[in-house]
Design a protein around this motif. Structure first.
Motif: not given
Length: 405
Positions: A82-98
């Protein structure tokens, strides 16, 4: 217990690929092969345990800590997942946002570039429009300037023509006034002949011309038609005409006498009213040998003339003439000036008047020479002349009565 173990293992095997996929450390092909291998191993284990019906005793022999550890591991893995997925999703979200921001920035840059191009195009169109307007205004200004210059030139040309016409009229008036003044100052009002003012202005030049001509000659041979012939004419008994018929009759007589002079002499000759009843005729470019003939012609023309006076009065008249040629001495043309020459001519006229009237006396040539041994005549003695050639219409030279001193 069997079902719990089987479910735990299956759950562990099911989330393990997801964990590996979340971590992104295994390639897709290895993940699929590893998952297939574990499912095969679990399936064999269950089939083996089921086939032997020996699963319970085997599970029973497992210590409780094993299941606790498995549960903790599963929980830890789930939490980590869950943590890694959250981090991953946050990173992915950040990447998508970027990426979205990058795309938005790129879109903004493109929009800005388009807007800038549109602005530039609009500015260019505005500049072209402004340039066209300025060019049109400049062309209209130049056209107006040329037209205005043309109108000004037309006005100036018209004004110049008007001024020129006005000046021509003024010049014509001045010329007429000059001629009128000349008539008054240079001509006699009664007869229309020249007066003494004209003689004083014109005669010195004529005398200088003939003097220069004879001074330039060499020898004693003198060509004809280069002399200046002067005739001084006086009307006989003119005072009696004025006294008997009046001054108006005398004026009419003078006008008719002027007509005789114009008939006898040439148009190029100068006719001058010397004063009162005296007239002067100056013949230019003439021959001094013709003076006798001209004097005879004049005397005869006056004799034959019938003068018509007021009240139908008709009379006859005569005149006396004294003449001389200029220069008197052709060998030395500058020997005598015109004043002294005119004095000689006037002396000859008085000799003709006191001798007889209706006659002429003249000097053809005279010089101032000292080698004359003959007794001097009154003319020679008065003017200190020698070698004087005197002509007269009287019978002989002895008939001439010279004026007394």
């Amino acid at each position: 217990m069997k079902s719990y173990l089987s479910g735990s293992l299956i759950t562990l095997l099911g989330i393990f690929p997801s964990l590996l996929s979340a971590q992104g450390t295994v390639r897709q092909e290895d993940l699929q092969a590893d998952t297939a291998s574990r499912e095969t191993t679990v399936a064999r284990f269950i089939a083996h345990q089921t086939a032997d019906n020996d699963i319970a005793p085997r599970l029973d022999v497992l210590p409780p800590a094993f299941f606790t550890s498995v549960d903790e591991t599963i929980a830890r893995l789930e939490h980590q997942m869950d943590t890694e997925q959250a981090i991953y999703f946050e990173k992915l979200k950040a990447k998508v946002e970027m990426e979205r921001q990058a795309r938005d920035f790129e879109i903004q840059e493109k929009n800005r570039t388009v807007e800038l191009a549109q602005v530039r195009q609009h500015n260019l169109e505005s500049m072209l429009s402004l340039g066209s307007l300025v060019s049109l205004l400049l062309f209209l200004f130049l056209l107006w300037s040329r037209y205005n210059q043309y109108r000004q030139n037309q006005r100036l040309a018209l004004e110049v023509r008007n001024r020129t016409t006005e000046l021509e009229q003024k010049n014509q008036q001045l010329e007429e006034a000059y001629h009128a003044l000349e008539q008054v100052s240079m001509r006699d009002a009664l007869t229309g002949l020249y007066n003494r003012n004209f003689l004083s202005a014109q005669l010195p030049g004529e005398i200088s011309r003939v003097q220069h001509h004879y001074a330039s000659l060499k020898g004693e041979i003198f060509p004809p038609n280069h002399d200046l012939l002067c005739f001084l004419i006086d009307i006989d008994h003119f005072k009696q005409i004025n006294d008997e018929y009046g001054h108006l009759a005398g004026d009419r007589f003078l006008v008719q006498f002027t007509g005789i002079l114009k008939e006898v002499f040439r148009q190029t000759d100068l006719l001058i009213r010397w004063g009162g009843e005296e007239f002067l005729a100056v013949c230019r470019n003439a021959n001094r040998n013709d003076m006798v003939e001209l004097a005879d012609r004049l005397i005869e023309a006056v004799r034959q003339k019938r003068f018509h006076l007021p009240d139908d009065v008709v009379i006859n008249a005569t005149c006396s003439v004294g003449f001389c040629a200029m220069p008197l001495c052709r060998r030395n043309p500058y020997e005598m000036d015109w004043v002294k020459t005119f004095a000689v001519m006037d002396y000859c006229l008085y000799a003709a008047k006191i001798s007889q009237r209706d006659c002429w006396v003249g000097a053809i040539e005279a010089c101032k020479e000292t080698d004359n041994v003959l007794p001097p005549s009154p003319l020679e003695g008065k003017f200190s002349l020698t070698d004087v050639q005197i002509k007269t219409s009287l019978n002989n030279l002895a008939s001439i009565e010279w004026p007394m001193e």
